[in-house]
Design a protein around this motif. Structure first.
Motif, mmCIF file in Angstrom:
data_model
loop_
_atom_site.group_PDB
_atom_site.id
_atom_site.type_symbol
_atom_site.label_atom_id
_atom_site.label_comp_id
_atom_site.label_asym_id
_atom_site.label_seq_id
_atom_site.Cartn_x
_atom_site.Cartn_y
_atom_site.Cartn_z
ATOM 1 N N ARG A 215 0.824 -1.196 0.000
ATOM 2 C CA ARG A 215 0.000 0.000 0.000
ATOM 3 C C ARG A 215 0.867 1.259 0.000
ATOM 4 N N LEU A 216 1.934 1.239 0.786
ATOM 5 C CA LEU A 216 2.749 2.445 0.933
ATOM 6 C C LEU A 216 3.755 2.628 -0.185
ATOM 7 N N THR A 217 4.432 1.541 -0.576
ATOM 8 C CA THR A 217 5.544 1.712 -1.519
ATOM 9 C C THR A 217 5.229 1.170 -2.910
ATOM 10 N N GLY A 218 4.176 0.377 -3.034
ATOM 11 C CA GLY A 218 3.872 -0.241 -4.312
ATOM 12 C C GLY A 218 4.701 -1.487 -4.561
ATOM 13 N N LEU A 219 5.559 -1.841 -3.607
ATOM 14 C CA LEU A 219 6.407 -3.025 -3.759
ATOM 15 C C LEU A 219 6.076 -4.046 -2.679
ATOM 16 N N THR A 220 6.364 -5.308 -2.978
ATOM 17 C CA THR A 220 6.219 -6.313 -1.924
ATOM 18 C C THR A 220 7.411 -6.158 -0.981
ATOM 19 N N ARG A 221 7.327 -6.785 0.174
ATOM 20 C CA ARG A 221 8.411 -6.705 1.154
ATOM 21 C C ARG A 221 9.735 -7.175 0.535
ATOM 22 N N ASN A 222 9.680 -8.286 -0.205
ATOM 23 C CA ASN A 222 10.899 -8.823 -0.810
ATOM 24 C C ASN A 222 11.452 -7.914 -1.896
ATOM 25 N N GLN A 223 10.539 -7.346 -2.680
ATOM 26 C CA GLN A 223 10.988 -6.410 -3.716
ATOM 27 C C GLN A 223 11.646 -5.189 -3.075
ATOM 28 N N VAL A 227 15.469 -3.964 -3.677
ATOM 29 C CA VAL A 227 15.882 -2.635 -4.136
ATOM 30 C C VAL A 227 16.821 -2.004 -3.118
ATOM 31 N N ALA A 228 16.448 -2.082 -1.831
ATOM 32 C CA ALA A 228 17.283 -1.476 -0.781
ATOM 33 C C ALA A 228 18.685 -2.067 -0.786
ATOM 34 N N ASN A 229 18.775 -3.363 -1.114
ATOM 35 C CA ASN A 229 20.080 -4.031 -1.135
ATOM 36 C C ASN A 229 20.992 -3.506 -2.233
ATOM 37 N N THR A 230 20.388 -3.005 -3.298
ATOM 38 C CA THR A 230 21.209 -2.554 -4.420
ATOM 39 C C THR A 230 21.528 -1.068 -4.332
ATOM 40 N N VAL A 231 20.781 -0.355 -3.470
ATOM 41 C CA VAL A 231 21.019 1.087 -3.361
ATOM 42 C C VAL A 231 22.341 1.344 -2.641
ATOM 43 N N THR A 232 23.193 2.136 -3.243
ATOM 44 C CA THR A 232 24.455 2.440 -2.571
ATOM 45 C C THR A 232 24.533 3.899 -2.191
ATOM 46 N N ASP A 233 23.855 4.742 -2.962
ATOM 47 C CA ASP A 233 24.023 6.168 -2.720
ATOM 48 C C ASP A 233 22.678 6.861 -2.557
ATOM 49 N N LEU A 234 22.220 6.950 -1.331
ATOM 50 C CA LEU A 234 21.015 7.722 -1.042
ATOM 51 C C LEU A 234 21.394 8.652 0.092
ATOM 52 N N ARG A 235 20.650 9.758 0.210
ATOM 53 C CA ARG A 235 21.059 10.705 1.245
ATOM 54 C C ARG A 235 20.687 10.201 2.636
ATOM 55 N N LYS A 236 21.413 9.165 3.077
ATOM 56 C CA LYS A 236 21.105 8.635 4.414
ATOM 57 C C LYS A 236 21.849 9.443 5.470
ATOM 58 N N SER A 237 21.368 9.388 6.689
ATOM 59 C CA SER A 237 22.031 10.108 7.778
ATOM 60 C C SER A 237 21.912 9.256 9.027
ATOM 61 N N GLU A 238 22.411 9.807 10.130
ATOM 62 C CA GLU A 238 22.332 9.117 11.427
ATOM 63 C C GLU A 238 20.903 8.681 11.733
ATOM 64 N N ILE A 239 19.950 9.593 11.465
ATOM 65 C CA ILE A 239 18.577 9.303 11.866
ATOM 66 C C ILE A 239 17.763 8.718 10.728
ATOM 67 N N LEU A 249 10.990 8.060 -0.690
ATOM 68 C CA LEU A 249 10.987 8.303 -2.134
ATOM 69 C C LEU A 249 9.823 7.564 -2.806
ATOM 70 N N LEU A 250 9.663 6.277 -2.447
ATOM 71 C CA LEU A 250 8.617 5.474 -3.082
ATOM 72 C C LEU A 250 7.226 5.982 -2.725
ATOM 73 N N VAL A 251 7.061 6.337 -1.462
ATOM 74 C CA VAL A 251 5.750 6.842 -1.026
ATOM 75 C C VAL A 251 5.447 8.129 -1.781
ATOM 76 N N LYS A 252 6.485 8.964 -1.943
ATOM 77 C CA LYS A 252 6.306 10.237 -2.644
ATOM 78 C C LYS A 252 5.913 9.988 -4.105
ATOM 79 N N LEU A 253 6.607 9.059 -4.758
ATOM 80 C CA LEU A 253 6.300 8.746 -6.150
ATOM 81 C C LEU A 253 4.893 8.202 -6.285
ATOM 82 N N ARG A 254 4.506 7.430 -5.300
ATOM 83 C CA ARG A 254 3.229 6.743 -5.387
ATOM 84 C C ARG A 254 2.055 7.655 -5.063
ATOM 85 N N THR A 255 2.259 8.517 -4.075
ATOM 86 C CA THR A 255 1.133 9.308 -3.590
ATOM 87 C C THR A 255 1.171 10.750 -4.077
#
Ligand SMILES: [Zn+2]
Ligand SMILES: [Zn+2]
Length: 269
Positions: A215-223, A227-239, A249-255
């Motif tokens: 519902r939130l991301t348009g992807l199944t848990r495994n999908q 995707v998260a496993n292949t992402v290397t460069d996203l603006r991640k931070s401590e929090i 990002l996915l929620v934004k694209l979807r909604t």
């Protein structure tokens, strides 16, 4: 031939001068002697294990039971003239693992990977399993992973096991021995996770249902995991972890929700 120094705790051999300390500190010596149940006079310990032991000693001393123990000693002082406050501390500190529970656990070995059982080596460096991942294994598989267990870094995504790894963790023992602090620690970790899950938490995959993911991301848990496993460069931070960034990002694209509305929405959850 030069003498080879090995660590009393992890058994790592050929410790260099810079990576070893002779056990001189009295508290450290007593702690290790009690833990290992042998004399550790003049033995050596590697810097990593030494740092870990100091951290453990600090945690035990700061734990509520010890504090309560100290408080009880003080209040009992008057009633019992032979009561020695100091004597209560060590037995509390090293409260024996005498509580056997029907909970399966992984191997206690610090040299073998908790997930794939591979031995650690210079080429296959292993990391300490983060407490978040240990709690995740307990919640999802009801399996206890002892503190300071190791695993290969590729089984983890951030501080949690990947779904694939979690399904592979073998149960080595069908029962587990605990002491009182182990049980309190386990309960505290589970409580911590439950409090975290009041908010949407994409880092610990069990906190959201399969339906939530879709519902939130348009992807199944495994999908989503893939995707998260292949992402290397996203603006991640401590929090904000990679998974959280990806979810946003996915929620934004979807909604099509704007950042401000989305922030309000995340904060409301
Ligand atoms: Zn060591
Ligand atoms: Zn492994």
């Amino acid at each position: 031939m030069a003498k080879s120094y090995s660590c009393v705790l992890c058994n790592k051999t050929h410790l260099t001068v810079n990576n070893r300390r002779t056990i001189i500190n009295e508290k450290l010596r007593d702690y290790l002697a009690r833990t290992l149940k042998r004399n550790v006079e003049n033995a050596t310990v590697c810097l990593k294990c030494r740092a870990q032991v100091y951290r453990d000693m600090k945690t035990v001393m700061n734990s509520p039971q010890i504090r309560q123990g100290i408080a009880t000693c003080q209040s009992n002082d008057d009633e019992d003239p032979d009561f020695l406050a100091e004597e209560t501390l060590p037995s509390e500190l090293f409260s024996p693992k005498s509580i056997q529970l029907n909970l399966s656990s992984t191997s206690k070995s610090h040299r073998r990977c908790t997930v794939c059982q591979k031995n650690s080596s210079n080429r296959h460096r292993q990391v300490v399993v983060p407490h978040e991942a240990r709690t995740q294994a307990f919640i999802e598989k009801c399996i206890v992973i002892p503190a300071n267990s190791r695993c290969c870094p590729n089984h983890l995504l951030g501080n949690y096991f990947t779904q694939e790894s979690i399904s592979k963790i073998p149960e080595v023992n069908s029962t587990t021995l605990f002491n009182r602090s182990d049980i309190t620690e386990l309960l505290n970790r589970v409580r911590g996770t439950l409090t975290l899950n009041v908010k949407l938490n994409f880092d610990c995959s069990h906190s959201l249902s399969e339906e939530d993911y879709q519902r939130l991301t348009g992807l199944t848990r495994n999908q989503f995991e893939a995707v998260a496993n292949t992402v290397t460069d996203l603006r991640k931070s401590e929090i904000r972890s990679v998974k959280t960034c990806l979810a946003i990002l996915l929620v934004k694209l979807r909604t099509g929700l704007s950042n401000i509305k989305k922030k309000m929405w995340y904060d409301c959850q």
